[in-house]
Motif scaffolding. Structure first.
Motif, short mmCIF file in Angstrom:
data_model
loop_
_atom_site.label_atom_id
_atom_site.label_comp_id
_atom_site.label_asym_id
_atom_site.label_seq_id
_atom_site.Cartn_x
_atom_site.Cartn_y
_atom_site.Cartn_z
N MET A 1 4.79 4.46 -1.17
CA MET A 1 4.11 5.13 -0.08
C MET A 1 5.16 5.83 0.78
O MET A 1 6.15 5.23 1.16
N ARG B 1 7.08 7.35 4.01
CA ARG B 1 7.20 6.91 5.40
C ARG B 1 6.72 8.02 6.31
O ARG B 1 6.91 9.19 6.03
N GLY C 1 4.16 1.72 5.75
CA GLY C 1 3.16 1.26 4.79
C GLY C 1 2.57 -0.09 5.16
O GLY C 1 1.48 -0.44 4.72
N ALA D 1 -4.02 2.35 4.88
CA ALA D 1 -3.39 1.03 4.73
C ALA D 1 -4.28 -0.07 5.29
O ALA D 1 -4.31 -1.19 4.75
#
Length: 111
Positions: free
Chosen positions: A1, A3, A17, A108
């Motif tokens: 994932m 940043r 994440g 998330a």
């Protein structure tokens, strides 16, 4: 994932994440520059309140969590907003970056 990172008004928000980190510019010993981090694990976030920026008014993100700091951060330098440690304020020019940041955090939170 990937940043995500947004910096504005002497505060910054980072998302890796799993954790949102809000850093606030502060003064150490009254004059030395420093950053005070506030961390919010995605699993503990109960909500995110977002007011979008307009051309005449800054936007604001408030991270809601059981242990989120609600007191105004002391010792902030000139040019830094006097806000609680769970609040990030940004200008209209950062709206696109903030939307991408919030989309990543919401994705998330759903997993």
């Amino acid at each position: 994932m990937p940043r995500h990172h947004v910096r504005d008004r002497r505060r910054s928000i980072h998302f890796d994440g799993r954790t949102v980190t809000l850093k606030v510019a502060t003064k150490s010993l009254g004059f030395l520059p420093d950053d005070t981090p506030y961390r919010f694990p995605v699993a503990k976030l109960t909500g995110i309140r977002h007011t979008e920026a307009t051309r005449g008014k800054p936007g604001e993100i408030v991270f809601l969590a059981p242990d989120a700091p609600t007191d105004v951060v002391a010792n902030v330098p000139f040019g830094c907003d006097k806000l609680p440690g769970n609040t990030f304020r940004y200008g209209y020019g950062k709206l696109g970056e903030v939307k991408a940041f919030l989309d990543a955090v919401e994705q998330a939170r759903k997993t």
